[in-house]
Design a protein around this motif. Structure first.
Motif, short mmCIF file in Angstrom:
data_model
loop_
_atom_site.label_atom_id
_atom_site.label_comp_id
_atom_site.label_asym_id
_atom_site.label_seq_id
_atom_site.Cartn_x
_atom_site.Cartn_y
_atom_site.Cartn_z
N MET A 1 0.84 -1.17 0.00
CA MET A 1 0.00 0.00 0.00
C MET A 1 0.89 1.24 0.00
N ALA A 2 0.72 2.13 -0.96
CA ALA A 2 1.49 3.37 -1.05
C ALA A 2 0.81 4.44 -0.20
N VAL A 3 1.61 5.30 0.42
CA VAL A 3 1.07 6.41 1.21
C VAL A 3 1.80 7.70 0.84
N ARG A 4 1.09 8.81 1.05
CA ARG A 4 1.67 10.14 0.84
C ARG A 4 1.33 10.98 2.06
N VAL A 5 2.32 11.60 2.66
CA VAL A 5 2.10 12.42 3.85
C VAL A 5 1.32 13.67 3.45
N LEU A 6 0.24 13.93 4.17
CA LEU A 6 -0.59 15.12 3.94
C LEU A 6 -0.26 16.23 4.92
N ASP A 7 -0.06 15.85 6.19
CA ASP A 7 0.25 16.83 7.23
C ASP A 7 0.74 16.07 8.45
N LYS A 8 1.43 16.78 9.31
CA LYS A 8 1.85 16.19 10.58
C LYS A 8 1.90 17.30 11.62
N ALA A 9 1.69 16.91 12.88
CA ALA A 9 1.73 17.87 13.97
C ALA A 9 2.12 17.12 15.24
N ALA A 10 2.81 17.81 16.14
CA ALA A 10 3.19 17.22 17.41
C ALA A 10 3.35 18.32 18.45
N VAL A 11 2.95 18.00 19.68
CA VAL A 11 3.17 18.90 20.81
C VAL A 11 3.73 18.09 21.96
N GLN A 12 4.49 18.76 22.78
CA GLN A 12 5.03 18.15 23.99
C GLN A 12 4.93 19.18 25.11
N PRO A 13 3.74 19.33 25.70
CA PRO A 13 3.57 20.34 26.73
C PRO A 13 4.47 20.13 27.95
N ARG A 14 4.82 18.87 28.21
CA ARG A 14 5.73 18.55 29.33
C ARG A 14 6.70 17.47 28.87
N SER A 15 7.97 17.72 29.07
CA SER A 15 8.98 16.78 28.58
C SER A 15 9.48 15.83 29.66
N ARG A 16 9.01 16.01 30.89
CA ARG A 16 9.49 15.13 31.96
C ARG A 16 8.50 15.05 33.11
N GLY B 1 3.33 14.26 34.02
CA GLY B 1 4.23 14.36 32.89
C GLY B 1 5.09 13.13 32.78
N PRO B 2 5.69 12.94 31.63
CA PRO B 2 5.65 13.79 30.44
C PRO B 2 4.30 13.71 29.73
N ILE B 3 4.10 14.65 28.80
CA ILE B 3 2.91 14.67 27.94
C ILE B 3 3.39 14.91 26.52
N SER B 4 2.93 14.07 25.59
CA SER B 4 3.17 14.32 24.17
C SER B 4 1.96 13.84 23.39
N PHE B 5 1.72 14.47 22.24
CA PHE B 5 0.61 14.11 21.37
C PHE B 5 1.03 14.43 19.95
N SER B 6 0.90 13.44 19.06
CA SER B 6 1.30 13.67 17.67
C SER B 6 0.27 13.06 16.73
N GLY B 7 0.22 13.64 15.54
CA GLY B 7 -0.67 13.14 14.50
C GLY B 7 0.02 13.18 13.15
N LEU B 8 -0.24 12.16 12.36
CA LEU B 8 0.30 12.07 11.00
C LEU B 8 -0.85 11.74 10.07
N ALA B 9 -1.14 12.65 9.15
CA ALA B 9 -2.19 12.43 8.15
C ALA B 9 -1.54 11.95 6.87
N VAL B 10 -2.06 10.83 6.34
CA VAL B 10 -1.52 10.27 5.10
C VAL B 10 -2.66 9.92 4.15
N ARG B 11 -2.36 10.05 2.87
CA ARG B 11 -3.28 9.57 1.84
C ARG B 11 -2.89 8.14 1.53
N THR B 12 -3.87 7.27 1.45
CA THR B 12 -3.59 5.86 1.21
C THR B 12 -4.17 5.45 -0.14
N ARG B 13 -3.50 4.49 -0.76
CA ARG B 13 -3.99 3.90 -2.00
C ARG B 13 -3.84 2.40 -1.91
N SER B 14 -4.84 1.67 -2.33
CA SER B 14 -4.74 0.20 -2.30
C SER B 14 -4.00 -0.31 -3.51
#
Length: 143
Positions: free
Chosen positions: A1-16, A130-143
C-alpha cells in the motif's frame, strides 16, 4: 500500500515527570484537556487516515482510579481507552500511558484533535505529572 504524507503535527507540553507541576484528573463527567494539535487535510485526499499517538505520565494519589482517556476530532469523540492507576507506594504509583488511535477518511479542511482525561472512580485520585506528548500524522492511502 502506497502512502503520501498530507500533514503532521506534534506537541510536547511537558517533557518530563514533575510533581511540582502536577494537576488532578477530575471526576467524570468532568474532564481535563491534556493536549491539542491541528491537522489539515487537502482537497482530493481520500482515502486517508490520521494516525494519532498520545503519551501521558500519571501518578496514583488515592485508591485505584480508572482513568478514561479520549481523543476528539473537532469536538466529536473518535477514540477512547481506560487505564487503572494504583496509589499503593509499596507497589506502583507512577505510570506512563501511551495509546494510539486511527481516524479514517477524514474530510477536507482543518481539524482539531484533542486528548482529554477523566477519572471514572469515586473516592480516588490520579494526577497528571508528565511527560505529555501528542502527535498526529495524516496520510493519503492507496490500495
Amino acid at each position: 500500500m502506497a502512502v503520501r504524507v498530507l500533514d503532521k503535527a506534534a506537541v510536547q507540553p511537558r517533557s518530563r515527570f514533575n510533581l511540582s507541576r502536577a494537576f488532578t484528573i477530575p471526576r467524570s463527567p468532568g474532564r481535563v484537556t491534556i493536549a491539542t494539535i491541528r491537522l489539515r487535510i487537502p482537497a482530493n485526499s481520500t482515502p486517508n487516515r490520521v494516525e494519532l499517538v498520545a503519551t501521558v505520565g500519571v501518578r496514583g494519589v488515592r485508591g485505584i482510579a480508572q482513568v478514561l482517556f479520549r481523543i476528539f476530532r473537532d469536538g466529536r469523540e473518535i477514540f477512547n481507552t481506560r487505564q487503572g492507576i494504583e496509589s499503593d507506594p509499596e507497589s506502583e504509583v507512577n505510570y506512563v500511558v501511551t495509546f494510539q488511535g486511527i481516524d479514517r477518511n477524514v474530510s477536507t479542511g482543518n481539524h482539531v484533535y484533542t486528548v482529554t482525561a477523566e477519572n471514572l472512580t469515586a473516592n480516588t485520585r490520579a494526577d497528571v505529572v508528565g511527560p505529555i506528548s501528542f502527535s498526529g500524522l495524516a496520510v493519503r492511502t492507496r490500495s
